[in-house]
Design an enzyme around this catalytic site. Structure first.
Site, mmCIF file in Angstrom:
data_model
loop_
_atom_site.group_PDB
_atom_site.id
_atom_site.type_symbol
_atom_site.label_atom_id
_atom_site.label_comp_id
_atom_site.label_asym_id
_atom_site.label_seq_id
_atom_site.Cartn_x
_atom_site.Cartn_y
_atom_site.Cartn_z
ATOM 1 N N LYS A 22 0.828 -1.202 0.000
ATOM 2 C CA LYS A 22 0.000 0.000 0.000
ATOM 3 C C LYS A 22 0.869 1.261 0.000
ATOM 4 C CE LYS A 22 -2.397 2.840 3.336
ATOM 5 N NZ LYS A 22 -3.020 2.944 4.659
ATOM 6 N N ASN A 23 1.927 1.257 0.808
ATOM 7 C CA ASN A 23 2.758 2.451 0.960
ATOM 8 C C ASN A 23 3.627 2.746 -0.261
ATOM 9 O OD1 ASN A 23 1.693 2.909 3.478
ATOM 10 N ND2 ASN A 23 3.366 1.904 4.582
ATOM 11 N N CYS A 120 -5.249 8.257 9.720
ATOM 12 C CA CYS A 120 -5.339 7.695 11.071
ATOM 13 C C CYS A 120 -4.921 8.715 12.130
ATOM 14 C CB CYS A 120 -4.458 6.454 11.197
ATOM 15 S SG CYS A 120 -5.103 5.011 10.332
ATOM 16 N N ARG A 125 1.902 14.576 13.094
ATOM 17 C CA ARG A 125 2.522 14.382 11.781
ATOM 18 C C ARG A 125 2.424 15.641 10.908
ATOM 19 N NH1 ARG A 125 0.483 8.754 9.363
ATOM 20 N NH2 ARG A 125 -1.561 9.484 9.943
ATOM 21 N N PRO A 126 3.048 16.740 11.335
ATOM 22 C CA PRO A 126 2.928 17.999 10.599
ATOM 23 C C PRO A 126 3.566 17.921 9.219
ATOM 24 C CG PRO A 126 4.651 18.163 12.256
ATOM 25 C CD PRO A 126 3.951 16.858 12.489
ATOM 26 N N LEU A 129 7.759 19.973 6.845
ATOM 27 C CA LEU A 129 8.920 19.552 6.059
ATOM 28 C C LEU A 129 8.612 19.575 4.568
ATOM 29 C CD1 LEU A 129 10.160 16.536 8.208
ATOM 30 C CD2 LEU A 129 11.007 18.879 8.209
ATOM 31 N N ASP A 310 4.804 0.656 12.020
ATOM 32 C CA ASP A 310 3.580 0.032 11.516
ATOM 33 C C ASP A 310 3.423 -1.419 11.952
ATOM 34 O OD1 ASP A 310 2.684 2.300 10.315
ATOM 35 O OD2 ASP A 310 3.179 1.723 8.269
ATOM 36 N N ILE A 332 8.338 7.078 16.891
ATOM 37 C CA ILE A 332 7.925 7.739 15.649
ATOM 38 C C ILE A 332 6.682 8.596 15.854
ATOM 39 C CG2 ILE A 332 7.359 7.395 13.218
ATOM 40 C CD1 ILE A 332 10.158 6.429 13.980
ATOM 41 N N ARG A 402 -8.596 -0.557 4.815
ATOM 42 C CA ARG A 402 -7.720 0.479 4.273
ATOM 43 C C ARG A 402 -6.340 -0.064 3.939
ATOM 44 N NH1 ARG A 402 -6.404 4.742 7.828
ATOM 45 N NH2 ARG A 402 -5.381 5.527 5.952
#
Length: 423
Positions: A22-23, A120, A125-126, A129, A310, A332, A402
């Site tokens: 998926k990633n 999620c 998780r800004p 960057l 994950d 993380i 998902r």
């Protein structure tokens, strides 16, 4: 809303084919925005996130043609022109990866309006960057009413961009944007995940000039245009790791087919330390457990090649019945222990201490109704249920859809008693 029922206590024996990652599939689909020719992707997993992204690409101007295969789908994506540079909140809020269209849209159209991302709820998780990197490449960025407004009137320019932390999303976004930028872009402290390398190899097949694939420094020489290509999506190491942990939890003998061990070696080494049998051959990984109690083992989540965040929830589920006390440290995401309270419903003994969870192994788990809080947490509940005494009901299984392709079918084929029912 669907529910999944699992009657625990069945050993797993058989072969589980591992789907495409998926990633990797999601950013590969987004790469279709970089060319007016057809990008053909094989080994695409059948996931709701893939369908959601396909819907967004259709809004932007991509024609998405899907054909089914025995183990994965094939997508033919053609974007002759970008008909809209607006990625709306209604779609972007559903999955975080849709935000990555910002890079290709800005590179090809010199303008983009993209909603801030959703996905999620496992931490802030800004996207700073992403935006700072694009600004170094000459983009003008404004935030207005929940949207990123980006412009590059003279086109993107090559730049040296050093990220203060490793970010998969920023690496994907800046890598794709740099392929059509004017001059050389250097991404320092780039993410090294196998999915990043898979996307980079596809971009090279499309005509991009990229050096340093698989390392933390990527050099991209921008080209005027990219062309079409055909690319096979790499196997999903997170799915493979999840089924490896499931086999270890339930016991038995399971072969994971179509995945290379080195892509999730950090997880396999931890399983070995816990007492799980691991035998890797080219394209296959065999997981065995003879019924003896596993040994408590500590993990610390890290960027690749470290233990993946994950798989943290799944591994914690495995440790709930291990002998001794294991320490799980999450470095993380700051809010990725939401599965702890649900594992406790099985009878697990887990205490939280900041970014650490101490798991005190118990003799057995007992089935209970539970609720998934996010994608990977839902997999942890499945793993716990495979070993729990009695019948477990898992609610909010849309999270599973998902990220896991035909999970019930794959586990059932190996002897698990698992089925889906309408709520």
């Amino acid at each position: 809303m669907d529910k999944i029922h699992i009657r625990g206590g069945h050993r797993l024996n058989g072969i589980i084919p591992i789907s495409g990652a998926k990633n990797a599939a999601l950013p590969l689909m987004i790469a279709a925005l970089l060319t007016d020719e057809t990008l053909k992707l094989t080994n695409i997993p059948r996931l709701t996130d893939v369908r959601t992204l396909g819907k967004l690409l259709g809004v932007l101007g991509t024609d998405v043609q899907r054909s089914e295969g025995p183990h994965g789908d094939t997508l033919a994506l053609t974007t002759p022109e970008i008909v809209s540079t607006l990625a709306p909140y209604e779609i972007v809020s559903q999955i975080r990866a849709t935000f990555w269209v910002l890079g290709p849209l800005l590179a090809r159209c010199r303008t983009a309006k993209v909603s801030l991302p959703g996905g999620c709820a496992i931490g802030a998780r800004p996207v700073d960057l992403y935006l700072k990197g694009l600004q170094k490449m000459g983009a003008e960025i404004d935030l207005v009413e929940g949207y990123v407004l980006a412009k590059a009137p003279d086109g993107l320019k090559g730049a040296v961009i050093r990220s203060p932390i490793v970010s998969v999303g920023a690496t994907h976004t800046l890598l794709m944007a740099a392929t059509l930028a004017d001059g050389e872009t250097v991404l320092e402290n780039a993410a090294r995940e196998p999915e990043i390398s898979d996307v980079a190899r596809c971009l090279v097949a499309m005509g991009a000039k990229i050096e340093g694939i698989g390392t933390s420094t990527l050099r991209i020489e921008g080209v005027e245009r990219l062309h079409g290509a055909t690319h096979h999506v790499v196997a999903d190491r997170i799915e493979a790791g999840t089924y490896a942990i499931a086999a270890a939890m339930a016991g038995g003998d399971v072969t994971l087919d179509g995945v290379e061990a080195e892509t999730f070696e950090s997880a396999l080494s931890v399983l070995r330390a816990a007492g799980v049998g691991v035998d890797a051959h080219q394209g296959q990984v065999r997981i065995t457990r003879n019924g003896e109690r596993l040994q408590a083992t500590d993990i610390v989540t890290q960027v690749f090649p470290g233990f993946p965040t994950d798989l943290q929830a799944q591994f914690m589920a495995l440790m709930t019945t291990a002998e001794g006390e294991s320490e799980v440290t999450e470095t993380i995401f700051e809010n990725r222990f939401m599965h702890v309270q649900e594992l406790a419903r099985f009878g697990a003994n887990i205490s939280l201490h900041g970014d650490k969870a101490l798991v005190h192994g118990v003799e057995r788990l007992t089935a209970a109704p539970v609720m998934a809080s996010d994608l990977r947490a839902s997999a942890a509940l499945v793993i716990a249920a495979l070993a729990a005494e009695g019948e477990t009901t898992i609610n909010r299984v849309y999270h599973l859809d998902r990220g896991f392709d035909r999970l019930e079918e794959k586990l059932s084929a190996c002897g698990a008693e698992i089925w889906r029912a309408k709520a």
